[in-house]
Design a protein around this motif. Structure first.
Motif, PDB file in Angstrom:
ATOM      1  N   THR A  54     -15.649 -46.299  42.545  1.00  0.00           N
ATOM      2  CA  THR A  54     -16.870 -45.524  41.850  1.00  0.00           C
ATOM      3  C   THR A  54     -17.783 -46.548  41.963  1.00  0.00           C
ATOM      4  O   THR A  54     -17.727 -47.702  42.075  1.00  0.00           O
ATOM      5  N   ARG A  55     -19.226 -46.176  41.761  1.00  0.00           N
ATOM      6  CA  ARG A  55     -20.573 -46.969  41.828  1.00  0.00           C
ATOM      7  C   ARG A  55     -20.483 -47.733  40.453  1.00  0.00           C
ATOM      8  O   ARG A  55     -21.206 -48.577  40.333  1.00  0.00           O
ATOM      9  N   HIS A  56     -19.733 -46.906  39.575  1.00  0.00           N
ATOM     10  CA  HIS A  56     -19.933 -47.367  38.457  1.00  0.00           C
ATOM     11  C   HIS A  56     -18.888 -48.243  37.924  1.00  0.00           C
ATOM     12  O   HIS A  56     -18.169 -48.955  38.715  1.00  0.00           O
ATOM     13  N   ASP A  57     -18.860 -48.667  36.475  1.00  0.00           N
ATOM     14  CA  ASP A  57     -17.583 -49.480  36.262  1.00  0.00           C
ATOM     15  C   ASP A  57     -16.674 -48.596  35.617  1.00  0.00           C
ATOM     16  O   ASP A  57     -17.148 -47.560  34.830  1.00  0.00           O
ATOM     17  N   TRP A  58     -15.357 -48.888  36.215  1.00  0.00           N
ATOM     18  CA  TRP A  58     -14.097 -47.943  35.690  1.00  0.00           C
ATOM     19  C   TRP A  58     -14.162 -47.706  34.180  1.00  0.00           C
ATOM     20  O   TRP A  58     -13.805 -46.699  33.792  1.00  0.00           O
ATOM     21  N   THR A  59     -14.414 -48.794  33.477  1.00  0.00           N
ATOM     22  CA  THR A  59     -14.072 -48.751  31.852  1.00  0.00           C
ATOM     23  C   THR A  59     -14.940 -47.705  31.484  1.00  0.00           C
ATOM     24  O   THR A  59     -14.780 -46.580  30.669  1.00  0.00           O
ATOM     25  N   VAL A  60     -16.337 -47.767  32.040  1.00  0.00           N
ATOM     26  CA  VAL A  60     -17.345 -46.879  31.296  1.00  0.00           C
ATOM     27  C   VAL A  60     -17.134 -45.346  31.860  1.00  0.00           C
ATOM     28  O   VAL A  60     -17.136 -44.547  31.252  1.00  0.00           O
ATOM     29  N   ARG A  61     -16.565 -45.288  33.192  1.00  0.00           N
ATOM     30  CA  ARG A  61     -16.329 -43.686  33.710  1.00  0.00           C
ATOM     31  C   ARG A  61     -15.078 -43.349  32.861  1.00  0.00           C
ATOM     32  O   ARG A  61     -15.343 -42.124  32.787  1.00  0.00           O
ATOM     33  N   VAL A  62     -14.084 -44.194  32.454  1.00  0.00           N
ATOM     34  CA  VAL A  62     -12.986 -43.509  31.884  1.00  0.00           C
ATOM     35  C   VAL A  62     -13.324 -43.140  30.660  1.00  0.00           C
ATOM     36  O   VAL A  62     -12.880 -41.971  29.796  1.00  0.00           O
ATOM     37  N   GLU A  63     -14.360 -43.855  29.753  1.00  0.00           N
ATOM     38  CA  GLU A  63     -14.762 -43.330  28.492  1.00  0.00           C
ATOM     39  C   GLU A  63     -15.717 -42.142  28.617  1.00  0.00           C
ATOM     40  O   GLU A  63     -15.473 -41.396  27.585  1.00  0.00           O
ATOM     41  N   GLN A  64     -16.270 -41.932  29.819  1.00  0.00           N
ATOM     42  CA  GLN A  64     -17.457 -40.741  29.852  1.00  0.00           C
ATOM     43  C   GLN A  64     -16.063 -39.602  30.264  1.00  0.00           C
ATOM     44  O   GLN A  64     -16.386 -38.509  29.742  1.00  0.00           O
ATOM     45  N   TYR A  65     -15.417 -39.728  31.096  1.00  0.00           N
ATOM     46  CA  TYR A  65     -14.692 -38.742  31.690  1.00  0.00           C
ATOM     47  C   TYR A  65     -13.122 -39.215  31.504  1.00  0.00           C
ATOM     48  O   TYR A  65     -12.403 -39.679  32.377  1.00  0.00           O
ATOM     49  N   PRO A  66     -12.432 -38.998  30.146  1.00  0.00           N
ATOM     50  CA  PRO A  66     -10.943 -39.431  29.899  1.00  0.00           C
ATOM     51  C   PRO A  66      -9.863 -39.085  30.940  1.00  0.00           C
ATOM     52  O   PRO A  66      -9.259 -39.818  31.158  1.00  0.00           O
ATOM     53  N   ASP A  67     -10.093 -37.914  31.564  1.00  0.00           N
ATOM     54  CA  ASP A  67      -9.165 -37.322  32.470  1.00  0.00           C
ATOM     55  C   ASP A  67      -9.365 -37.669  34.074  1.00  0.00           C
ATOM     56  O   ASP A  67      -8.764 -37.076  34.887  1.00  0.00           O
TER      57      ASP A  67
END
Length: 161
Positions: A73-86
């Motif tokens: 991801t271009r983002h941070d995985w922690t933030v991505r998973v918070e936004q999209y838990p699945d």
């Protein structure tokens, strides 16, 4: 780091098989190379996956993408998973698709499925069989209705003004 992003202490037999096959078919090695070329931060993640974040390039156009067992991801995985838990589960299903496609043949097959979806719906994911199998909603996608064939053909024609 959230617990879902930590490396698994023990893998299931299926996760070990997936990992071994994606190493053998070269897709995980290629995924790590893509992550390195994209100047990503790479670390071991859960379920035998590798997490690469802060990917430097805007291609492919996606919130995240998978190559072998490498989730990028271009983002941070922690933030991505918070936004999209699945999202991790969605991307993990793509890692299985690499196994079923024999590794890197997944990429042109995925591109063909994306083209088909764009033709039939105007959306690159809605009728992409790989995205549907991975779960549209869990990947952050929405479903779109199938267009009539005439509408699909009209969409291919250049607009004249």
């Amino acid at each position: 780091m959230t617990a879902t992003l930590l490396p698994s202490e023990r893998l299931t037999s299926g996760q070990r098989v997936r990992s071994a096959l994606n190493w053998a078919n070269g897709s995980t090695l290629f995924g790590l190379a893509v992550a390195a070329l994209g100047h990503s931060r790479v670390r071991q993640g859960p379920r035998g996956l590798w997490l690469a974040d802060r990917y430097a390039y805007g291609f492919p156009i996606a919130g995240a993408f998978t190559v072998g067992n490498v989730l990028i991801t271009r983002h941070d995985w922690t933030v991505r998973v918070e936004q999209y838990p699945d999202l991790l589960a969605h991307e993990e299903r793509h890692s299985w698709q690499y196994v079923w496609c024999g590794g890197l043949p997944f990429i042109p097959l995925y591109l063909a499925a994306m083209g088909w979806s764009a033709l039939r719906t105007g959306d690159r994911a809605a009728r992409n069989l790989f995205e549907r199998h991975a779960g549209l909603a869990s990947g952050g996608y929405v479903d779109a209705p199938v267009r009539t064939w005439s509408a699909s053909v009209r969409a291919l024609r250049p607009s004249v003004r």
